[in-house]
Design an enzyme around this catalytic site. Structure first.
Site, PDB file in Angstrom:
ATOM      1  N   THR A 191       0.813  -1.217   0.000  1.00 41.28           N
ATOM      2  CA  THR A 191       0.000   0.000   0.000  1.00 41.28           C
ATOM      3  C   THR A 191       0.844   1.263   0.000  1.00 41.28           C
ATOM      4  O   THR A 191       0.377   2.316  -0.439  1.00 41.28           O
ATOM      5  CB  THR A 191      -0.952   0.012   1.210  1.00 41.28           C
ATOM      6  OG1 THR A 191      -0.184  -0.100   2.416  1.00 41.28           O
ATOM      7  CG2 THR A 191      -1.939  -1.132   1.129  1.00 41.28           C
ATOM      8  N   CYS A 192       2.074   1.173   0.511  1.00 41.63           N
ATOM      9  CA  CYS A 192       2.939   2.361   0.511  1.00 41.63           C
ATOM     10  C   CYS A 192       3.245   2.816  -0.911  1.00 41.63           C
ATOM     11  O   CYS A 192       3.522   3.993  -1.150  1.00 41.63           O
ATOM     12  CB  CYS A 192       4.249   2.074   1.237  1.00 41.63           C
ATOM     13  SG  CYS A 192       4.032   1.539   2.949  1.00 41.63           S
ATOM     14  N   PHE A 193       3.225   1.860  -1.848  1.00 41.86           N
ATOM     15  CA  PHE A 193       3.577   2.181  -3.233  1.00 41.86           C
ATOM     16  C   PHE A 193       2.390   1.994  -4.176  1.00 41.86           C
ATOM     17  O   PHE A 193       2.552   2.040  -5.393  1.00 41.86           O
ATOM     18  CB  PHE A 193       4.745   1.294  -3.686  1.00 41.86           C
ATOM     19  CG  PHE A 193       5.905   1.300  -2.736  1.00 41.86           C
ATOM     20  CD1 PHE A 193       6.144   0.222  -1.907  1.00 41.86           C
ATOM     21  CD2 PHE A 193       6.722   2.408  -2.647  1.00 41.86           C
ATOM     22  CE1 PHE A 193       7.206   0.229  -1.018  1.00 41.86           C
ATOM     23  CE2 PHE A 193       7.791   2.428  -1.763  1.00 41.86           C
ATOM     24  CZ  PHE A 193       8.032   1.338  -0.936  1.00 41.86           C
TER      25      PHE A 193
END
Length: 714
Positions: A680-682
């Site tokens: 989810t960070c990317f």
């Protein structure tokens, strides 16, 4: 030209004999039509039972986007001769509903005798920029369809200003230079054929040169006062002349009278924001001077008559445009809002601050951690760690923390802070007038700070953008920006009540309904608890056909405002710590929802247009083809879950997937038969290989429905 349905036919022949070759689905004939990054769906008919058409492939598609199209036709993996074919489609003729002014305003101030420039963007019915490159006759014919009408406010006499039209092909814009030779207040309509273009009706105030200088000086001194005659206030008309003073500053309009000529008494105050409307009455035959109308949706309309009405309105227009960044469009106001909120907090460092929270007690642990936080602390860059879990926060955990808090605060099934007016799953949420004993006003203040935090983070750029996952009632949003609530909000916020009661009273004779200005309140078992007076002495005032609208407005004030006043005030208090109220007030309630919550609606076509595929193996190409087949059949809930699984949030920025940062990625995973995973960070979705489509679809559904919380699958 766009809008047309295009068909083409491909004939197949045997290589050596040149005889017609009967084609079938077994020949793996593929036709791909692309316009930029967009794949265009086409209806394809392969072969025919008729011998004369057995070697034909027919394709049909509709063109909606202007530009260059690439048509790839392959027999198996081999392109046919001449493929890819390139075809250019021109935009259609201008459409009045799509054509719009650039940076439109409801009131334009100019100087008599000096041209004032307006910019127009002609677009066709599909939103394409119009273009007439190398087509001078077509350009002239299209531009001749535009016209500018003007009339004098007050008399409605037709006025013919000098209008010059200049088309700039490189900008796709039409420059309109409008010159009024005489000072005055004019209504202007920009038309295409016989239709007014989008936002093409507005007022223009033509000042003399000395008046223009006077208004400019008022902007520098930040205040101006004009003498005027009061006609209407608080719903009452004044038949005799009542001299009052109209005072305007960058923050407000104030109406004052002076008792005995020396003692000031304030009669009304209006915030200087887009919610406040300053307009002119078109016909003012009974008045010597123009009549200015001021309304803000929060109090009664005020009508004034003054020989300086044009200066009053011009000062208002200048101050307003300065307050909102020079334009009334949402995109421009959003950019101005972000710029101003960054400036407001520019001395507060955006340094990292670690917060260790409990997932099972997300609201309580978060409030405990931030209990003593100053405004500076709320402006810091939070790194979230869930106690007992692994995972480094590169942005994904922070988004998940916001998401979980939104559920805990705004989901009516959880804390009880917010509720809905019906049991419908799509019902909007509103502060709970009967909040449980476990809920305190400090919870609403925390909720306001959370929303303010998200707005501040969003102003720092797409990397930090945070959105609130909630669907608020329009009346709640309107209260956040200071608008007065009336009965019309029931239609959107409480449809069952609107259909069963409000609409009936609005449209029918109420003489026999025996209503009074009261509201009965019941408990969950239907037992009468009390009767509330909607206005002082309401039990003795019968509702009739004359005062029924006043009754409905009083009912709206009771149900939507007074019953939750403390909760809303606490929410605004928390929100105001990070966002000044004068900045929020540049939006209306619909724009505020878009700013705070973004949009969760997105299509497969939008997803295809704004993603990056990472992987080129034949196996991955097969899997990604299955992926598009699967999501094409997803409903809105599954699409939201897919978005939440991939990005950590089920809401999108105001501009949709095109504004998502980092860009949505679909990557190949070096596994076989396992569940899809997400970073989810990317904003990255990782797809393993599978034996068949059925296994893939089952694994994807399990992942997005059961793996949307935590980092267990990563």
């Amino acid at each position: 030209m766009v809008g047309n349905t295009v068909s083409f036919t491909v004939q197949f022949f045997q290589r050596w004999s040149r005889r017609p070759y009967p084609v079938s689905d077994a020949d793996s004939i593929r036709i791909n039509i692309r316009q930029g990054a967009n794949k265009i769906a086409a209806a394809v008919q392969i072969g025919s039972s008729m011998a004369t058409e057995a070697n034909l492939v027919k394709a049909t598609f509709t063109v909606r986007r202007a530009g260059q199209y690439h048509i790839d036709i392959n027999l198996g993996s081999i392109p046919i001769r001449g493929s890819p074919f390139v075809k250019y489609f021109r935009p259609g003729p201008p459409d009045p509903s799509k054509t719009t002014l650039v940076r439109p305003t409801s009131m334009v101030v100019c100087t008599a005798g000096i041209p004032h420039q307006l910019l127009l963007e002609p677009r066709d019915e599909y939103g394409n920029y119009c273009s007439w490159n190398h087509d001078a006759p077509g350009q002239q014919k299209a531009l001749d369809a535009f016209s500018c009408e003007a009339y004098a406010i007050g008399s409605s006499d037709i006025v013919r200003p000098l209008v010059q039209w200049l088309w700039v092909e490189l900008m796709h814009r039409l420059i309109i230079n409008v010159t009024f030779n005489e000072e005055g207040i004019y209504g202007v309509r920009l038309k295409l054929d016989d239709s007014i273009i989008n936002k093409g009706e507005f007022n223009m105030i033509a000042l003399s040169r000395s008046e223009a200088v006077q208004v400019e000086k008022a902007l520098v001194t930040r205040t101006a006062t004009y003498e005027t005659k009061l006609l209407t206030i608080n719903g009452e008309k004044w038949n005799k002349n009542k001299k009052v003073f109209f005072s305007i500053s960058p923050k407000q309009i104030a109406l004052k009278e002076y008792i005995l000529g020396i003692i000031p008494k304030r009669l009304a105050t209006f915030r200087l924001c887009p919610a406040t409307k300053v307009t002119f009455l078109k016909n003012t035959n009974k008045q010597e001077f123009p009549v200015l109308v001021i309304e803000d949706g929060a109090q009664f309309t005020v009508e004034l008559s003054s020989k300086e009405a044009h200066l009053m309105a011009a000062s208002f227009a200048h101050y307003l445009l300065k307050n909102i960044g020079g334009s009334e469009t949402f995109t421009d106001k959003q950019g101005f809002f972000y710029q101003e909120i960054r400036k407001f907090h520019q001395k507060k460092p955006h340094e990292k601050l670690l917060l260790r929270v409990e997932r099972d007690k997300i609201l309580e642990s978060s409030m405990k951690l931030t209990k003593s936080f100053s405004t500076t602390d709320w402006c810091r860059n939070y790194e979230i760690s869930f106690i007992g879990e692994q995972g480094l926060d590169w942005g994904g955990l922070r988004r998940e923390w916001i998401e979980l808090l939104c559920v805990a605060i705004f989901d009516r099934r959880h804390s009880g802070l917010f509720t809905s007016f019906s049991e419908d799953g799509q019902a909007l949420v509103h502060p709970n007038p009967k909040m449980p004993a476990s809920c305190k006003l400090k919870h609403y203040e925390f909720a306001g700070k959370l929303v303010g935090k998200c707005l501040y983070e969003s102003s720092l750029g797409a990397t930090y953008r945070q959105l609130i996952k909630a669907r608020f009632t329009r009346s709640f949003l309107a209260q956040l920006i200071g608008l007065r609530i009336n009965y019309k909000y029931f239609e959107h916020d409480d449809p069952p009540l609107f259909l069963s009661k409000i609409k009936y009273i609005e449209e029918n004779d109420v003489s026999d309904m025996e209503l009074t200005f009261t509201e009965d309140e019941y408990d969950e078992q239907g037992k009468l608890l009390r009767t509330v007076e909607l206005i002082p002495g309401g039990t003795r005032i019968a509702v009739d056909n004359v005062n029924k609208y006043r009754y409905l407005d009083a009912l709206a004030q009771h149900r939507l405002v007074n019953s939750v006043r403390d909760q809303v005030d606490a929410f605004i208090r928390g929100l105001g710590e990070l966002v000044p109220d004068n900045l929020l007030s540049i939006f209306d309630e619909n724009e505020l929802e878009l700013l705070v919550c973004g949009t969760s609606d997105y299509s497969v076509a939008e997803m295809k247009a704004h993603h990056a595929a990472i992987g080129s193996s034949p196996e991955f190409q097969k899997v990604i083809s299955w992926f598009w087949t699967a999501v094409t059949n997803f409903g809105s809930e599954e699409m939201s879950r897919l978005l939440q699984f991939t990005t950590g949030s089920s809401q999108l920025p105001p501009g949709g997937l095109s504004e998502l940062q980092p860009k949505l990625q679909i990557a190949a995973s070096p596994c076989f038969g396992t569940l899809p995973t997400a970073h989810t960070c990317f904003n990255q979705l990782c797809l393993p290989d599978y034996e068949n489509y059925e296994q893939f679809e089952k694994a994807l559904l399990i992942a997005i429905n059961e793996g949307s919380e935590g980092f267990g699958l990563v």
